[in-house]
Design a protein around this motif. Structure first.
Motif, PDB file in Angstrom:
ATOM      1  N   ILE A 168      13.432  -6.586  -0.771  1.00  0.00           N
ATOM      2  CA  ILE A 168      12.871  -5.347  -1.298  1.00  0.00           C
ATOM      3  C   ILE A 168      12.037  -5.604  -2.552  1.00  0.00           C
ATOM      4  O   ILE A 168      11.286  -4.747  -2.991  1.00  0.00           O
ATOM      5  N   ASP A 169      12.132  -6.787  -3.135  1.00  0.00           N
ATOM      6  CA  ASP A 169      11.391  -7.098  -4.350  1.00  0.00           C
ATOM      7  C   ASP A 169      10.032  -7.734  -4.074  1.00  0.00           C
ATOM      8  O   ASP A 169       9.356  -8.138  -5.008  1.00  0.00           O
ATOM      9  N   SER A 170       9.629  -7.828  -2.840  1.00  0.00           N
ATOM     10  CA  SER A 170       8.354  -8.470  -2.539  1.00  0.00           C
ATOM     11  C   SER A 170       7.193  -7.553  -2.916  1.00  0.00           C
ATOM     12  O   SER A 170       7.305  -6.327  -2.901  1.00  0.00           O
ATOM     13  N   PRO A 171       6.041  -8.125  -3.261  1.00  0.00           N
ATOM     14  CA  PRO A 171       4.876  -7.312  -3.641  1.00  0.00           C
ATOM     15  C   PRO A 171       4.384  -6.416  -2.513  1.00  0.00           C
ATOM     16  O   PRO A 171       3.875  -5.326  -2.758  1.00  0.00           O
TER      17      PRO A 171
ATOM     18  N   VAL B 170       6.206  -4.869  -0.287  1.00  0.00           N
ATOM     19  CA  VAL B 170       7.074  -3.692  -0.246  1.00  0.00           C
ATOM     20  C   VAL B 170       6.714  -2.746  -1.377  1.00  0.00           C
ATOM     21  O   VAL B 170       6.633  -1.530  -1.194  1.00  0.00           O
ATOM     22  N   HIS B 171       6.440  -3.282  -2.560  1.00  0.00           N
ATOM     23  CA  HIS B 171       6.093  -2.438  -3.698  1.00  0.00           C
ATOM     24  C   HIS B 171       4.774  -1.708  -3.466  1.00  0.00           C
ATOM     25  O   HIS B 171       4.649  -0.527  -3.780  1.00  0.00           O
ATOM     26  N   SER B 172       3.774  -2.390  -2.902  1.00  0.00           N
ATOM     27  CA  SER B 172       2.495  -1.733  -2.654  1.00  0.00           C
ATOM     28  C   SER B 172       2.628  -0.668  -1.572  1.00  0.00           C
ATOM     29  O   SER B 172       2.035   0.415  -1.676  1.00  0.00           O
ATOM     30  N   GLU B 173       3.410  -0.950  -0.535  1.00  0.00           N
ATOM     31  CA  GLU B 173       3.614   0.045   0.515  1.00  0.00           C
ATOM     32  C   GLU B 173       4.373   1.255  -0.022  1.00  0.00           C
ATOM     33  O   GLU B 173       4.045   2.400   0.307  1.00  0.00           O
ATOM     34  N   LEU B 174       5.359   1.012  -0.878  1.00  0.00           N
ATOM     35  CA  LEU B 174       6.103   2.105  -1.495  1.00  0.00           C
ATOM     36  C   LEU B 174       5.195   2.953  -2.366  1.00  0.00           C
ATOM     37  O   LEU B 174       5.273   4.182  -2.360  1.00  0.00           O
ATOM     38  N   HIS B 175       4.295   2.316  -3.103  1.00  0.00           N
ATOM     39  CA  HIS B 175       3.343   3.056  -3.936  1.00  0.00           C
ATOM     40  C   HIS B 175       2.437   3.937  -3.080  1.00  0.00           C
ATOM     41  O   HIS B 175       2.192   5.107  -3.404  1.00  0.00           O
TER      42      HIS B 175
ATOM     43  N   ARG C 256       4.445   6.920  -1.752  1.00  0.00           N
ATOM     44  CA  ARG C 256       4.672   7.920  -2.798  1.00  0.00           C
ATOM     45  C   ARG C 256       3.409   8.724  -3.076  1.00  0.00           C
ATOM     46  O   ARG C 256       3.477   9.933  -3.303  1.00  0.00           O
TER      47      ARG C 256
END
Length: 68
Positions: free
Chosen positions: A38-41, A43-48, A51
């Motif tokens: 879950i800490d991969s970049p 995942v973070h970009s997809e979460l952004h 949102r």
């Protein structure tokens, strides 16, 4: 059919389900070790992006309610 086989037949389904759940859980642990954390970049970009999309949909819904 011999009498000792009846309890085995009754326990075949629960034991099989338990084994399947155990194997699936072990497979899930190995998947997270392969870099799908879950800490991969990615995942973070997809979460952004998700949102941002949710915020846009809420704003559109709010505008629709105000026009009614």
């Amino acid at each position: 059919m011999p009498q000792f086989l009846y309890p085995l037949l009754l326990l075949a389904c629960p034991i099989g389900m338990g084994l399947m759940m155990w194997f699936m859980t072990r497979g899930g642990l190995h998947a997270s070790r392969r870099g799908n954390s879950i800490d991969s970049p990615v995942v973070h970009s997809e979460l952004h992006e998700l949102r941002k999309e949710v915020a846009e949909l809420r704003a559109a819904q709010k505008d629709t309610r105000e026009t009614l």
